[in-house]
Design an enzyme around this catalytic site. Sequence first.
Site, PDB file in Angstrom:
ATOM      1  N   GLY A 181      67.619  78.382  54.084  1.00 46.99           N
ATOM      2  CA  GLY A 181      68.732  78.453  55.022  1.00 46.99           C
ATOM      3  C   GLY A 181      68.602  79.659  55.919  1.00 46.99           C
ATOM      4  O   GLY A 181      67.835  80.583  55.660  1.00 46.99           O
ATOM      5  N   GLY A 231      69.945  86.891  58.707  1.00 49.71           N
ATOM      6  CA  GLY A 231      68.656  86.771  58.047  1.00 49.71           C
ATOM      7  C   GLY A 231      68.368  85.369  57.566  1.00 49.71           C
ATOM      8  O   GLY A 231      69.007  84.406  57.990  1.00 49.71           O
ATOM      9  N   ASP A 266      85.920  89.441  48.542  1.00 50.41           N
ATOM     10  CA  ASP A 266      85.811  88.287  49.445  1.00 50.41           C
ATOM     11  C   ASP A 266      85.581  87.008  48.648  1.00 50.41           C
ATOM     12  O   ASP A 266      84.731  86.185  48.984  1.00 50.41           O
ATOM     13  CB  ASP A 266      84.670  88.508  50.446  1.00 50.41           C
ATOM     14  CG  ASP A 266      84.719  87.497  51.603  1.00 50.41           C
ATOM     15  OD1 ASP A 266      85.816  86.979  51.885  1.00 50.41           O
ATOM     16  OD2 ASP A 266      83.664  87.227  52.197  1.00 50.41           O
TER      17      ASP A 266
END
Length: 762
Positions: free
Chosen positions: A18, A23, A141
């Site tokens: 991915g 990055g 998060d």
Amino acid sequence: MADTRLIQSRYRLLDLIGRGGMGEVWRARDESLGRHVAVKCLKPTGPQHDQSFTRILRERFRREARVAAALQHRGVTVVHDFGEYEGVLYLVMELLDGRNLSQLLEDNKQHPLPVPDVVDIAEQVADALGYTHQQGIVHRDLKPANIMRLADGTVKICDFGIARLGHDIGFTSRLTGTGIAMGTPHYMSPEQISGGQVDHRSDLYSLGCVLYEIATGVPPFDLDDAWAVLVGHRDTQPEPLRTHRAELPGFFDRVVLELLAKTPEERPADAGDLRQRIAVGRTGEQRHLPVSGPPRPSGRVRLAPPVPVVRPGQRRPDGEPRLPSWTRGMTTGHKASGAMQLGLAPPDHSAGLTGEWTTGTDLRALTAGLPPARPERPTPSPELLSTLANRHSAGLNLGRLGHWEEAGEVHRAVAAEREHALGPDHPDTLSSRYEVGFTLSRTGRAADALREFGRVAQGRERTLGPDHPETLAARQEMAYVLGQLGRHFEAHQVYAAVLASRERSMGPDHPDTLRCRHNLAFNLGRLGRLEDSYRMSRDVAHARTRLLGASHPDTLVTLYEVAYALGRLGRWTDALQTYREVAQGRARALGADHPDTLSARYEVGISLGRLGRSAEALELYRALVDDRTRVNGPADPETLRARHGLGVNLGRLARWEEALAEARDVCVMRERVLGPDHPDTLISRREVAVGLGWLGRWAEALTVYRTVAEAREHVLGADHPDALASRNDEAHCLEQLGRGTEAVELYRRVAALRRQRGVPPY
């Protein structure tokens, strides 16, 4: 990296899994141990990129790696190695075979997951959080995309990219900037939203949001307006889960609602306590579970969204998936970002460990169908486009923090690179130019901002058409800046044209149409058309109340304009009532200490004074001074404004010694903070003269009045109304000193200047 295919003579890159904004993630083989791993690489940046920004990203990546590598638990992604190779930072992780919870919900067409799976996921995540919290690490998060369910049923928490070490105070503030509440709006705790202290109990709240969503198919506050979502987290009790899905066990409903308590103290003490409650509930012994926190209401308080609420399996009318819209203004600002489309989540700058990575995406499709400005211009690389998009978003974040100078530098650099790579009329280039104009307007460079917005408007009209929303946004900003420059008639013409186009293309009730009508009403007031300004702002306030709710910030800022128009019309009783309504609404929606709430309270004091209710105004200003001092500090201009109001009302109550002392203190501080010729400083200096006069010290008052008059003439001109008013003050003072001849001569000079301006002498 792609040329060598081998990192540190050990990790051989095989397949690209991915690619994200910061990055890439590769499936790789560890040649030393003969096992497959996942390798995440931070993109290399050339010398043309912002070096300070790069340093921040590198520091965050290294800290992320160290934090993650220290964690050893079956419920946390394992990090095997990290380092730097030929300028590229890399992270080696276990290769996971599974789907994250967000993908599982998508696979299930946004329907909830099976009840046994939901309870099992809850128990496994609680166990993993219990371990990480014991290590002093808070995730900050937690969301469905950061929780993986593997093929064998194991659940793992991913992406500790913005984790906070409990013992390392200051790390997050250094990397993210003071005041950024990092996280995702549908899963943020109330204390995270308000910028308060975040600890392990904030993770428990976010987990509650995740469990609510996978159990019911919707997050606890299922609204497309970011402001409404955040206020929901802070103020609204969530609807019990079983009202969405009756087959959920009662113990699970109670546990999740306890996780969603508004204050950390009401939530379970820690993740270990949570895991025990779930384990007991699964055995059917939930009757023994302790209940913490206040009882939950069975009804749900609905916040009025500006767009329809989307339910499981539905899509928004415009076809975009249900996502929070970060591009909407969350307070009273007039700006709608020109860079991000409604419904798209902002780019992730954290370079998370195993976050949600996009696969198979051809970024060049972003420019498909747009002819290049110059046929010879080479197609920019996807990596360059992604880097520029992330830097653009970083500039937006700087602006949200109020760092307008720094934001302007970032946007100017990105605009130059986008123009070189994409052409001057490409939408991305124009988006950067738009943000440059906005930062210029916020830093007092209105003329430069006008030129920038004019270029953007012309470019967008050429490429997108005259009625495109982004073209209209640029033209509307031109009108706003014209108002800043005092060119209100030109601003009126632009606002009226934009409004006609918005009503034609978007309809009368679209949020952007209402924002334009609000700005037009504001400008009418500056043109002296007070009745028209009042009627239009009142109509906009009614429409926003109907569409957004009475407590939405956009509704309240228009109601504030209604009150202002009422005051200028001399209808102070109505103005007082309206200002009070605004102050109360803002206190509920934004908090008692929010700058907009405090501004409305100041105007309540002005209205009380105008109505002769000075004793009430005095008490209000005393409280406001205390609050402003606590929130902003004693030397803040708004604190000094409140103190000025306090002094004025002391004088109205004939407490002149106290009024004079207050006026002198404020004048000295304003001169130090704002400068000797600033309008606010001169107002305070005049108030000193007023106090001296009322105390019979006319000779001293005359000196001060003359100082004010000379400063205003120097700054504003001899025929400016404020300068003429000061000369009238001086003449009155001369009369009180028995110097009638000088007073008459001065009155005549003022009258002659008024006639030259076409202003009545009185």
